[in-house]
Design a protein around this motif. Structure first.
Motif, short mmCIF file in Angstrom:
data_model
loop_
_atom_site.label_atom_id
_atom_site.label_comp_id
_atom_site.label_asym_id
_atom_site.label_seq_id
_atom_site.Cartn_x
_atom_site.Cartn_y
_atom_site.Cartn_z
N SER A 451 47.29 -2.08 -18.96
CA SER A 451 46.43 -2.41 -17.95
C SER A 451 45.85 -1.16 -17.18
O SER A 451 46.48 -0.51 -15.92
N GLU A 452 44.01 -1.64 -17.40
CA GLU A 452 43.77 0.11 -16.77
C GLU A 452 42.55 -0.76 -16.47
O GLU A 452 42.08 -1.51 -16.96
N TRP A 453 41.33 -0.39 -15.53
CA TRP A 453 40.22 0.03 -15.09
C TRP A 453 39.97 1.17 -14.17
O TRP A 453 40.87 2.14 -14.12
N GLU A 454 38.71 1.41 -14.13
CA GLU A 454 38.41 2.38 -13.42
C GLU A 454 36.74 1.44 -12.22
O GLU A 454 35.92 0.88 -12.59
N LYS A 455 36.78 2.04 -10.41
CA LYS A 455 36.32 1.49 -10.26
C LYS A 455 35.19 2.62 -9.94
O LYS A 455 35.74 3.77 -9.28
N ARG A 456 33.88 2.89 -9.80
CA ARG A 456 32.82 4.19 -9.02
C ARG A 456 31.50 3.50 -8.72
O ARG A 456 31.47 2.31 -7.94
#
Length: 804
Positions: A451-456
């Protein structure tokens, strides 16, 4: 006419019979100083062409005419030449000879000339690790990467590439058992200690291709480690800024044991990187190897390992300056958050061995590997990318902003894997043949939770910017389980025969394997031929070929799919087949003496035809596979190694590799293989102060070409870039405080010690900024910029070694 022919034939046979009756036979055994039989010793009557070679048991036999006196000359690469005068050779006789190593003694180190290499398996001296300046904390792999055909571009990692292959294409054995690595490792900082403990190691053999059928199904290389069986009490304790090691070995007749403990912390080394952070890496490894001879010809041994690798990371800020002299850019980040990773592995193996006679060995093996891996991080940052200009702008502080943004990275990843196997192996020597066989059943269970995510966002806009909704730049989810069984077996024969031209060693074998998950059976024939010509015993030639498969493990099966909402999730491709590599290798060694020193030149040319490739990209040390057999390619090149006494009494070498490795993806995209640097030059050098051998110098240098890389979540079809060349020199100076015949070694506590060494190392002597990967910045217009993630800088290290 018939009567004349019959009379001539009778005369010839009578002459042969009389000649044979007038010849005598000289036989014997040749052994080394420890009483071990020596094979391939040339026994020759001086000033004649009459000669023979010893077999595996050190036995020789030759026939000569009776004479008043003759001289036998015994020669073998790596040993001092021996001569024996027979004053009156009138009847059959037996002559046994002992040969001593051709070596120099420097303190407690013995430098010995290399033995002949009649196949593609090269022997590596593990003792050279002790004083080697190694930023990874001391590993066999740090010495392996200085050999021809092997490349490494990350000093924090023990992983390596061989002739263009991936890290996963190298198989490692310890006492005949395959060892495994954690799967979630994504950077060298997390990796910790290699499985192989150098303190426990007795022998190291390495092959860069064309290896025998008894070694498993991998496409690139094999590293074969054997742990020691002590003959008495021994031990060592060492410590440095990078950690501490200790081991103890003992023998009490039928029982032997050797146990080692290692602790590593690279905190001081990691602080030389661009990111200002609280680094807290703690890596612990405990291993033991025990043997017990419970009955004549019966032995049981146990190999156990407990490894706990913990990595904590709290970043504060980062400043990276990169670009050219006329186009300098500055990247600044201020962080919030932390990372906490945990990798725990258990390994145990039990072997029952039986030797019904001196020519036969039978064994049963059972082993179990269990790994629990956890990766957790929540790190946010605000960054500024500025255009500085040239050196004058730097001194004046003139900058112009190129990109401003913030990001947040999150992960809660868990992976649990267990591998159990049971197998049988055996070997039998039958005259000139040595037959080896084996069969294994392996059970694999893997549970994967990602469970991984990246927000920019950039300039206040979420990326990717659509104008209607908010999206994350990437995410990935997985909830997979895999249970499967592999069945494999092999048989091979080593056949040695002599002709008037010289000694031949033919190794032929085959192995087969079946995996229940993808229902694939693979068949792998392999063969090699070694030749030592009689006209020049210092020359060795060899050929090798074979079919080598790379069956997929869990990591290769993963493919990324999207749901209706655009989220990425993991599926497993049960149709994925094994990758295939067909090896063609030709090479040889030439040993010679110059200025009374031993040298050897090794050359190998190779070509590998690659089919059913599963393409992959590399980010630092993390490999992401396409999950599909959609490529083909080739790898070709030449490996050169010049080995010898560059300084009298020490072994050093220079290795040069030139290669070309390419792949064609989906019949349309041509790209280099990810681990194709084009060239690699490595150096291992030893020296000491003339007349004062207590002070020794060890140097390791690597120069490797540029590697292709891609942007995150893209493949080679989109575009690829190239890193800067990897250049690094590590140097170490060691001083023997006490040891050998020193008077202090006979006093008090020192009577229990053998040696005390104090050393100083300089890692990255020239402070070269090597790049491990790139951090990619994206603005609101989807324009990207690559910021290099530099590896470690110059660092000093102090170490102390005490042997007892």
């Amino acid at each position: 006419m018939k009567i004349r022919a019959l009379a001539a034939l009778l005369l010839i046979l009578t002459s042969i019979h009389i000649s044979a009756q007038n010849r005598i036979k000289i036989t014997g055994n040749v052994r080394d100083a420890d009483g071990n039989p020596l094979e391939l010793v040339v026994v020759q009557v001086r000033n004649t062409l009459i000669g023979a070679m010893t077999n595996e048991k050190g036995f020789y036999s030759l026939s000569v005419a009776p004479t008043d006196s003759l001289t036998l000359v015994f020669s073998c690469l790596g040993y001092n030449k021996a001569e024996r005068i027979i004053p009156s050779a009138q009847a059959d006789l037996q002559l046994n000879v002992q040969m001593n190593h051709a070596s120099y003694s420097i303190g407690d180190v013995s430098i010995t000339a290399a033995r002949r290499q009649i196949n593609t398996l090269e022997t590596i001296d593990a003792d050279k690790i002790r004083l080697l300046p190694d930023p990874s904390g001391g590993s066999i792999e740090s010495l392996v990467v200085t050999h021809a055909g092997v490349t490494s571009s990350n000093e924090l990692s023990s992983q390596y590439s061989v002739r263009g292959g991936s890290y996963d294409e190298n198989i490692v054995y310890v006492n005949g058992l395959e060892v495994f690595r954690p799967l979630l490792i994504r950077s060298g900082q997390q990796e910790g200690l290699s499985f192989v403990n150098p303190d426990l190691t007795e022998s190291v053999n390495f092959s860069a291709g064309g290896f025998e059928a008894r070694y498993g199904d991998k496409m690139s290389s094999v590293l074969d480690i054997t742990y020691k069986k002590p003959t008495g009490f021994e031990g060592s304790v060492s410590g440095s800024f990078l950690g501490a090691n200790a081991y103890i070995g003992s023998s009490s007749g039928k029982f032997t044991q050797v146990t080692g403990f290692r602790y590593k912390t690279g905190r001081s080394l990691l602080k030389t990187m661009d990111t200002n952070a609280e680094y807290d890496p703690n890596f612990i490894d405990l291993q033991t190897y025990m043997t017990y001879e419970f009955a004549p010809k019966w032995e049981v041994n146990f190999l156990g390992n407990l490894s706990a690798n913990n990595f904590k990371f709290i970043p504060h800020s980062r400043e990276t300056v990169f670009g050219t002299a006329l186009n300098i850019q500055n990247f600044n980040v201020y962080f919030n958050g932390k990372e906490k990773d945990k990798f725990q592995t258990l390994f145990g193996a039990l072997t029952l061995k039986h030797n019904p006679n001196e020519n036969t060995e039978l064994g049963l093996q059972a082993s179990a590997f269990n790994s629990r891996e956890e990766e957790s991080y929540d790190i946010s940052g605000e960054y500024w990318l500025n255009q500085v200009g040239d050196d004058s702008d730097v001194s004046a502080g003139n900058t112009s902003p190129l990109s401003v943004g913030r990001y947040h990275e999150h992960a809660r990843n868990r992976l649990h894997s267990s591998v159990m196997n049971i197998g049988h192996y055996g070997s039998a020597r039958i005259k000139s043949n040595t037959v080896k066989w084996g069969a294994t059943v392996q059970f694999e269970n893997i549970t994967d939770r990602i469970s991984e995510w990246e927000k920019r966002d950039s300039a206040g806009y979420s990326i990717p910017h659509t104008g209607t909704s908010v999206h994350v730049v990437s995410n990935l989810y997985s909830d997979q389980k895999l249970a499967s069984t592999r069945i494999s077996g092999y048989i091979q024969d080593v056949f040695k025969f002599r002709t008037p031209q010289g000694l031949f060693t033919l190794i032929g074998g085959m192995r087969g394997s079946y995996w229940t998950y993808n229902k694939e059976f693979i068949f792998s024939p392999r063969a090699s031929l070694g030749f030592i010509p009689n006209f020049n015993q210092d020359l060795t030639l060899r050929l090798a070929t074979g079919v080598y498969y790379q069956p997929p493990f869990y990591k290769e099966l993963r493919i990324i799919s999207k749901d209706n909402a655009g989220n990425d999730f993991v599926l497993l491709n049960d149709k994925l087949k094994s990758q295939r590599s067909i090896h063609f290798i030709i090479g040889g060694d030439y040993a010679f003496k110059a200025v009374e020193r031993n040298f050897k030149l090794t050359t190998e040319l190779y070509y590998k035809k690659l089919d059913d490739l599963n393409p992959y990209t590399v980010d630092n040390v993390k490999i992401r596979y396409y999950g599909d057999n959609c490529a083909k390619g080739y790898a070709m090149g030449v490996d050169l190694k010049f080995f010898g006494e560059f300084v009298p009494g020490t072994d050093s070498w220079i290795s040069l590799s030139l290669m070309k490795a390419k792949q064609t993806i989906r019949e349309t995209t041509q790209a280099p293989l990810p681990n194709n640097p084009g060239y690699n030059l490595s150096l291992f050098f030893q020296d000491y102060f003339p007349g004062y051998e207590r002070v020794k110098l060890n140097l390791r240098g690597i120069l490797s070409g540029r590697l292709p890389v891609t942007a995150p979540r893209t493949g080679y079809e989109d575009m690829y870039y190239k890193t800067t060349p990897y250049r690094r020199v590590d140097i170490g100076m060691s001083y023997q405080l006490a040891g050998g015949t020193d008077a202090i070694m006979d006093r008090g506590f020192f009577r229990h010690l053998k040696n005390i060494w104090l050393g100083v190392d300089v890692f990255n002597l020239f402070d070269i900024r090597n790049t491990s990967s790139y951090y990619w910045i994206t603005n609101v217009y989807n324009e990207s910029a690559a910021v290099p993630n530099y590896l470690t800088g110059r660092q000093f290290n102090v170490r102390l070694i005490v042997d007892f």
